[in-house]
Design a protein around this motif. Structure first.
Motif, PDB file in Angstrom:
ATOM      1  N   GLN A 152       0.823  -1.100   0.003  1.00  0.00           N
ATOM      2  CA  GLN A 152       0.024   0.064   0.224  1.00  0.00           C
ATOM      3  C   GLN A 152       0.863   1.219   0.078  1.00  0.00           C
ATOM      4  OE1 GLN A 152      -2.895  -0.161   2.754  1.00  0.00           O
ATOM      5  NE2 GLN A 152      -4.132   1.740   2.486  1.00  0.00           N
ATOM      6  N   THR A 153       1.700   1.236   0.837  1.00  0.00           N
ATOM      7  CA  THR A 153       2.844   2.157   0.748  1.00  0.00           C
ATOM      8  C   THR A 153       3.469   2.500  -0.354  1.00  0.00           C
ATOM      9  OG1 THR A 153       3.032   1.935   3.296  1.00  0.00           O
ATOM     10  CG2 THR A 153       4.654   3.454   2.194  1.00  0.00           C
ATOM     11  N   ALA A 154       3.975   1.433  -1.063  1.00  0.00           N
ATOM     12  CA  ALA A 154       4.644   1.620  -2.317  1.00  0.00           C
ATOM     13  C   ALA A 154       3.689   2.157  -3.209  1.00  0.00           C
ATOM     14  CB  ALA A 154       4.901   0.066  -2.678  1.00  0.00           C
ATOM     15  N   LEU A 155       2.530   1.718  -3.580  1.00  0.00           N
ATOM     16  CA  LEU A 155       1.536   2.378  -4.660  1.00  0.00           C
ATOM     17  C   LEU A 155       1.443   3.845  -4.151  1.00  0.00           C
ATOM     18  CD1 LEU A 155      -0.236   1.882  -7.075  1.00  0.00           C
ATOM     19  CD2 LEU A 155      -1.959   1.145  -5.454  1.00  0.00           C
ATOM     20  N   ARG A 156       1.313   4.194  -3.069  1.00  0.00           N
ATOM     21  CA  ARG A 156       1.194   5.500  -2.724  1.00  0.00           C
ATOM     22  C   ARG A 156       2.189   6.393  -3.104  1.00  0.00           C
ATOM     23  NH1 ARG A 156       0.058   4.683   2.409  1.00  0.00           N
ATOM     24  NH2 ARG A 156      -2.107   4.667   2.114  1.00  0.00           N
ATOM     25  N   ARG A 157       3.383   5.833  -3.013  1.00  0.00           N
ATOM     26  CA  ARG A 157       4.765   6.597  -3.098  1.00  0.00           C
ATOM     27  C   ARG A 157       4.778   6.663  -4.730  1.00  0.00           C
ATOM     28  NH1 ARG A 157       4.482   7.581   1.276  1.00  0.00           N
ATOM     29  NH2 ARG A 157       6.146   7.315   3.177  1.00  0.00           N
ATOM     30  N   ALA A 158       4.639   5.442  -5.352  1.00  0.00           N
ATOM     31  CA  ALA A 158       4.574   5.604  -6.823  1.00  0.00           C
ATOM     32  C   ALA A 158       3.434   6.649  -7.633  1.00  0.00           C
ATOM     33  CB  ALA A 158       4.184   4.104  -7.401  1.00  0.00           C
ATOM     34  N   LEU A 159       2.243   6.778  -6.680  1.00  0.00           N
ATOM     35  CA  LEU A 159       1.315   7.730  -7.264  1.00  0.00           C
ATOM     36  C   LEU A 159       1.744   9.024  -6.929  1.00  0.00           C
ATOM     37  CD1 LEU A 159      -1.837   5.881  -6.051  1.00  0.00           C
ATOM     38  CD2 LEU A 159      -1.345   6.128  -8.500  1.00  0.00           C
ATOM     39  N   GLN A 160       2.326   9.259  -5.985  1.00  0.00           N
ATOM     40  CA  GLN A 160       2.705  10.497  -5.515  1.00  0.00           C
ATOM     41  C   GLN A 160       4.041  11.139  -6.589  1.00  0.00           C
ATOM     42  OE1 GLN A 160       4.081  10.120  -1.538  1.00  0.00           O
ATOM     43  NE2 GLN A 160       2.218  10.309  -0.754  1.00  0.00           N
ATOM     44  N   SER A 161       4.899  10.133  -6.940  1.00  0.00           N
ATOM     45  CA  SER A 161       5.985  10.698  -8.092  1.00  0.00           C
ATOM     46  C   SER A 161       5.481  10.934  -9.195  1.00  0.00           C
ATOM     47  CB  SER A 161       6.824   9.210  -8.080  1.00  0.00           C
ATOM     48  OG  SER A 161       6.085   8.301  -8.999  1.00  0.00           O
ATOM     49  N   GLY A 162       4.321  10.102  -9.779  1.00  0.00           N
ATOM     50  CA  GLY A 162       3.732  10.802 -11.005  1.00  0.00           C
ATOM     51  C   GLY A 162       4.317   9.860 -12.199  1.00  0.00           C
ATOM     52  N   ASP A 163       5.214   8.949 -11.773  1.00  0.00           N
ATOM     53  CA  ASP A 163       5.697   8.120 -12.856  1.00  0.00           C
ATOM     54  C   ASP A 163       4.881   7.035 -13.275  1.00  0.00           C
ATOM     55  OD1 ASP A 163       7.175   6.659 -14.394  1.00  0.00           O
ATOM     56  OD2 ASP A 163       9.155   6.881 -13.097  1.00  0.00           O
ATOM     57  N   THR A 164       4.450   6.996 -14.414  1.00  0.00           N
ATOM     58  CA  THR A 164       3.270   6.389 -14.862  1.00  0.00           C
ATOM     59  C   THR A 164       4.152   4.974 -14.948  1.00  0.00           C
ATOM     60  OG1 THR A 164       2.234   7.574 -16.276  1.00  0.00           O
ATOM     61  CG2 THR A 164       1.474   5.647 -16.589  1.00  0.00           C
ATOM     62  N   ASP A 165       5.167   4.601 -15.380  1.00  0.00           N
ATOM     63  CA  ASP A 165       5.879   3.194 -15.631  1.00  0.00           C
ATOM     64  C   ASP A 165       6.021   2.814 -14.266  1.00  0.00           C
ATOM     65  OD1 ASP A 165       6.032   3.453 -18.378  1.00  0.00           O
ATOM     66  OD2 ASP A 165       8.154   4.439 -18.038  1.00  0.00           O
ATOM     67  N   LEU A 166       6.388   3.654 -13.042  1.00  0.00           N
ATOM     68  CA  LEU A 166       6.610   3.053 -11.817  1.00  0.00           C
ATOM     69  C   LEU A 166       5.175   2.630 -11.419  1.00  0.00           C
ATOM     70  CD1 LEU A 166       8.653   2.824  -9.721  1.00  0.00           C
ATOM     71  CD2 LEU A 166       8.103   5.039  -8.836  1.00  0.00           C
ATOM     72  N   ILE A 167       4.086   3.200 -11.439  1.00  0.00           N
ATOM     73  CA  ILE A 167       2.854   2.827 -11.002  1.00  0.00           C
ATOM     74  C   ILE A 167       2.367   1.520 -11.503  1.00  0.00           C
ATOM     75  CG2 ILE A 167       0.312   3.219 -10.964  1.00  0.00           C
ATOM     76  CD1 ILE A 167       0.917   6.379 -11.281  1.00  0.00           C
ATOM     77  N   TYR A 168       2.703   1.534 -13.039  1.00  0.00           N
ATOM     78  CA  TYR A 168       2.295   0.099 -13.572  1.00  0.00           C
ATOM     79  C   TYR A 168       3.295  -0.997 -13.071  1.00  0.00           C
ATOM     80  CZ  TYR A 168      -0.563   1.788 -17.271  1.00  0.00           C
ATOM     81  OH  TYR A 168      -1.618   2.535 -17.944  1.00  0.00           O
ATOM     82  N   THR A 169       4.474  -0.758 -12.741  1.00  0.00           N
ATOM     83  CA  THR A 169       5.536  -1.777 -12.076  1.00  0.00           C
ATOM     84  C   THR A 169       4.674  -2.243 -10.598  1.00  0.00           C
ATOM     85  OG1 THR A 169       7.378  -0.794 -12.852  1.00  0.00           O
ATOM     86  CG2 THR A 169       7.519  -2.373 -11.044  1.00  0.00           C
ATOM     87  N   VAL A 170       4.299  -1.354  -9.799  1.00  0.00           N
ATOM     88  CA  VAL A 170       3.520  -1.848  -8.914  1.00  0.00           C
ATOM     89  C   VAL A 170       2.258  -2.490  -8.870  1.00  0.00           C
ATOM     90  CG1 VAL A 170       2.693  -0.906  -6.614  1.00  0.00           C
ATOM     91  CG2 VAL A 170       4.362   0.283  -7.370  1.00  0.00           C
ATOM     92  N   LEU A 171       1.438  -2.234  -9.624  1.00  0.00           N
ATOM     93  CA  LEU A 171       0.502  -2.981 -10.237  1.00  0.00           C
ATOM     94  C   LEU A 171       0.624  -4.229 -10.715  1.00  0.00           C
ATOM     95  CD1 LEU A 171      -1.826  -0.037 -12.114  1.00  0.00           C
ATOM     96  CD2 LEU A 171      -1.979  -0.957  -9.788  1.00  0.00           C
ATOM     97  N   HIS A 172       1.746  -4.335 -11.643  1.00  0.00           N
ATOM     98  CA  HIS A 172       1.994  -5.619 -12.076  1.00  0.00           C
ATOM     99  C   HIS A 172       2.518  -6.563 -10.940  1.00  0.00           C
ATOM    100  CE1 HIS A 172       3.856  -8.890 -14.723  1.00  0.00           C
ATOM    101  NE2 HIS A 172       4.842  -8.595 -13.986  1.00  0.00           N
TER     102      HIS A 172
END
Length: 831
Positions: free
Chosen positions: A552-572
């Motif tokens: 949960q914290t990882a996804l929140r940090r990825a969303l805060q970064s605004g990096d789409t690729d990073l968000i997709y990494t967490v979702l995967h």
């Protein structure tokens, strides 16, 4: 000068000195003669373990203990040896302890006794067992060589990338001694067997015999030693003759009679200018010129070969034996008249307010800069701080008379000597010489201090020398933090993390990711989570959080970064970790992530998209998905069913317009299927107007009329379609008949344009006079009817029309051009 009494002259102008580095802190209870000793070069640590060959084995004998000490005898660590029979100890260039067993297994430990890894010298070595082994180093690597009981040599040149090489077989017989000669591109082995001296190279199929030039041939070589640079070798025969020469045995430097039939305990090189032989209580130094001197020891000792000398490790004291550098001899030698010696005398006279200061300065007026450099160089090679200060004061005194001299060498000497004196302290125990430090380099020295956990001293040195943060403070602090997270503490994880952050801050070059990883490896997961919160790089932070299970914290940090690729990494990562239902419920709390996942599913995973839309009761999205699925299928029955389902979903979504359009599409598909069955031509996958167009091209006018009526195609669109289709298909008669229809909603301009577009100007001319009056001139010109265009323009009394015709006239219409010009002169024409 009292320190000159330590000097011993060998030959005419060569001096050697032996001065005490440390009084060993381990006390006098250790008899090195009972221990297997291994000391690392460059003032490195000392490993001791009992020598099993010196004791009688009993049933009560336990596993041996390996002790590790600093060069000053301070205990660093100890650990019990739990593996097989220990045959040899050595140190790598990176100060890892190398332990060679009788079965060929080689284990590596750091100086704190932490196990690193083990490799084996091969199955043949394991089967035949090892009779002796050697650990050797080159400029960059550390290797291990073993001699098996079947008289075969095996070598691993790099213990960190082990690859065993087998050398040519040695003839049967007793091997008296052997050594490794490491060259730049390959490694040779020198073996003494009986009266033979053999050279082994892994590229050769058999040993190569060598023949040293002895004054009295005969005898067996019982001991040998190779210099640090592998260019020189010393051979000792059983008759007491010491042969010194080049490592290829081609050049002989000297031959010396040690006058003893007793085999020395050890033989080593002192730099490259002399060989040292160690007996129980005697040390003999033999220069390459054949001159010699002896020292008497007070306890059993061990020799440690260094690039510029040899360390004599005793039970109570640790000494350094080295050749006195020429610059030191000239500067400090009794009665020396060298520039450095005179400057030193002048400096002393100045302090004593004596007139001899002027006398000495006058003698070196022309060589004063040379004298300053000599004093600086002599200070660099001195171990005693008092002597260093005396020489540096003399150098500074001489420098004051040379305002243009470069001050950098003086600064470097002072700074470096302060560093050397700090690390030579008995609490640190690194007795480095100036030459050794230059070879080792300051960054490596800092690494060794950090590895020994002298973090404050390393920081002070880095700050004192003004080293870049990436090489100095930041790197040291990062190592300190990694060490701190491994230590037990009464403080909470949050307090430790804050303490580390308060020290490190956001210094460039420091990675909180590495520190968090180290904490996680030590089993301190919560501390790792607290530490990774300080990481500035979003990607590194998110990857660590995922590995720690903080999804949960990882996804929140990825969303805060605004990096789409990073968000997709967490979702995967989450999709692989969670079940489909749990995953969808998880991302439901993160609308942006859910939206990105839906977008991804539209392209890659239709089933997942359907599950999301069903979960969210999104009837409109479900309907759009059904439409997409309909046109992904090649079967018309499935397409109709999917479209019909989409219409029902649009109705549930209360989107009547979309529902009606979808039902119209279902009806069109049915029409197209019927047309294909009847006409045996492709109609499916076409739009309504493409279907109409195809029917008209195929001459199916009645079907086209039915389609128009059924789908309520506007009259204007239908006329346009017929004009375009007939002209494209070349149905000129049909087009002409169709143009006679009195209810023409589009005019005749499209007829002309369509005919011209399809290359039939004659047909276009039939309709040119039927277009609207305001367009007649233009369309007559398009059809090439220039004279008719002039007549129409004249009838309309249009000056602009006549001008348009004039512009369209070519050189072949000169008469027409003249006529138009005359007409344009008429003032009654309208613009």
């Amino acid at each position: 000068m009292a320190f000159i009494s330590d000097w011993t002259q060998i030959g005419s102008d060569v001096f050697y000195r032996k001065h005490e580095l440390y009084t060993m802190e381990w006390g006098g209870g250790i008899n090195l003669g009972d221990f297997m000793v291994a000391a690392a070069s460059y003032g490195g640590p000392i490993a001791l373990t009992r020598d099993e060959t010196k004791f009688t084995k009993t049933q009560q004998s336990g596993k041996p203990i390996i002790f590790v000490f600093s060069s000053s005898g301070r205990k660093i660590s100890s650990f019990k040896w739990m593996s097989g029979y220990l045959l040899c100890l050595g140190w790598s260039r990176s100060e890892d302890l190398v332990c060679v067993q009788e079965d060929g297994a080689v284990s590596l430990y750091d100086m704190f006794g932490t196990y690193q890894h083990t490799f084996n010298m091969g199955q043949e070595v394991k089967d035949t067992q090892v009779q002796s082994a050697q650990v050797f180093t080159s400029h960059r690597e550390t290797g291990v060589a073993v001699l098996s009981k079947s008289n075969r040599v095996f070598i691993v040149s790099n213990i960190y990338e082990p690859r065993t090489r087998k050398y040519p077989d040695i003839p049967s017989g007793v091997v008296e001694c052997w050594c490794v000669i490491r060259e730049e591109r390959h490694t040779n082995v020198l073996v003494s067997q009986g009266n033979n001296l053999l050279l082994l190279n892994h590229l050769d199929q058999r040993p190569q015999a060598l023949y040293p030039e002895w004054n009295e041939p005969g005898g067996c070589i019982v001991e040998m030693a190779v210099s640090n640079n592998s260019r020189h070798v010393a051979l000792l025969s059983d008759t007491g003759k010491l042969w010194i020469g080049s490592s290829d045995i081609r050049i002989k430097y000297c031959e010396y009679d040690v006058k003893s039939q007793v085999k020395p305990k050890q033989i080593a090189w002192c730099g490259t200018g002399a060989v040292v032989l160690l007996w129980d209580m005697t040390l003999e130094v033999v220069s390459v010129n054949g001159d010699a001197t002896s020292y008497y020891l007070d306890s059993a000792s061990h020799l440690v070969q260094e690039p510029d000398g040899v360390r004599v490790l005793g039970s109570t004291a640790h000494d350094l034996l080295q050749k006195v550098p020429l610059v030191v001899t000239e500067t400090l030698g009794i009665g020396s008249m060298a520039p450095g010696a005179l400057l030193l005398e002048a400096a002393k006279g100045f302090q004593e307010r004596s007139t001899r200061a002027n006398d000495c300065l006058a003698m070196i007026k022309d060589t004063l800069e040379e004298a300053v450099n000599h004093c600086l160089q002599a200070a660099q090679h001195e171990y005693r701080p008092q002597t260093q200060k005396m020489l540096l004061r003399a150098a500074l005194f001489g420098k004051s008379f040379l305002p243009e001299i470069n001050p950098d060498p003086c600064k470097k000497a002072i700074f470096t000597l302060r560093v050397l004196n700090a690390v030579r302290d008995y609490r640190v125990g690194l007795p480095l010489t100036w030459n050794q430090l230059e070879h080792l380099t300051l960054p490596v020295l800092l690494d060794r201090l950090v590895f020994r956990r002298f973090f404050p001293l390393a920081l002070q040195i880095a700050s004192y020398l003004k080293m870049p943060e990436s090489d100095g403070a930041s790197r040291i602090l990062a190592h300190w933090a990694c060490y701190k997270v491994l230590q037990p503490s009464q403080k909470s994880d949050e307090q430790i993390a804050k303490e580390i952050n308060s020290k490190l801050g956001y210094t460039p070059g420091i990675s909180y990711t590495d520190i968090a990883n180290r904490a996680d490896q030590a089993g301190r997961k919560q501390l790792a989570i607290k530490l990774i919160e300080y990481e500035c790089r979003a990607k590194e932070q998110v990857l660590v959080l995922m590995r720690l299970g903080e999804d949960q914290t990882a996804l929140r940090r990825a969303l805060q970064s605004g990096d789409t690729d990073l968000i997709y990494t967490v979702l995967h990562h989450l999709r692989q970790k969670l079940s489909s239902g749990d995953f969808l419920m998880f991302i439901r709390n993160f609308p942006v992530a859910q939206s990105l996942h839906i977008r991804s599913c539209r392209e890659l995973d239709m089933e997942q998209l359907r599950d999301i839309l069903v979960q969210e009761d999104d009837f409109h999205g479900q309907a759009l998905l059904r439409i997409k699925e309909a046109y992904m299928s090649n079967r018309t029955d499935m397409r109709q069913a999917s479209l019909q389902g989409a219409a029902e979903l649009f109705r549930k979504a209360k989107n009547e317009t979309a529902c009606q359009m979808t039902e119209e599409q279902v009806k069109l598909v049915r029409w197209q299927v019927r047309l294909e069955d009847n006409q045996h031509k492709p109609y499916v996958n076409k739009s309504l107007y493409d279907t109409l167009h195809q029917l008209l091209i195929d001459g199916q006018i009645k079907e086209a009329e039915k389609l128009k009526t059924e789908f309520k195609i506007p009259e204007r669109r239908y006329w346009w379609s017929r004009v375009l289709a007939h002209s494209q298909a070349g149905h000129w008669e049909e087009l002409l008949n169709f143009s006679k229809n009195k209810k023409n909603p589009i005019g005749f301009e499209p007829f002309v344009d369509a005919c011209l577009k399809n290359g039939n100007k004659s047909e276009a001319q039939k309709y040119a006079m039927k277009v609207k009056d305001e367009n007649k001139v233009t369309y007559l010109i398009k059809c090439g009817l220039l004279e008719e265009a002039v007549k129409v323009a004249q009838e309309q009394r249009s000056a602009s029309g006549l001008s348009e015709v004039l512009a369209a006239c070519g050189s072949q219409h000169q008469a027409l051009q003249t006529k138009i010009q005359v007409l344009l002169s008429d003032s009654s024409l309208r613009n």
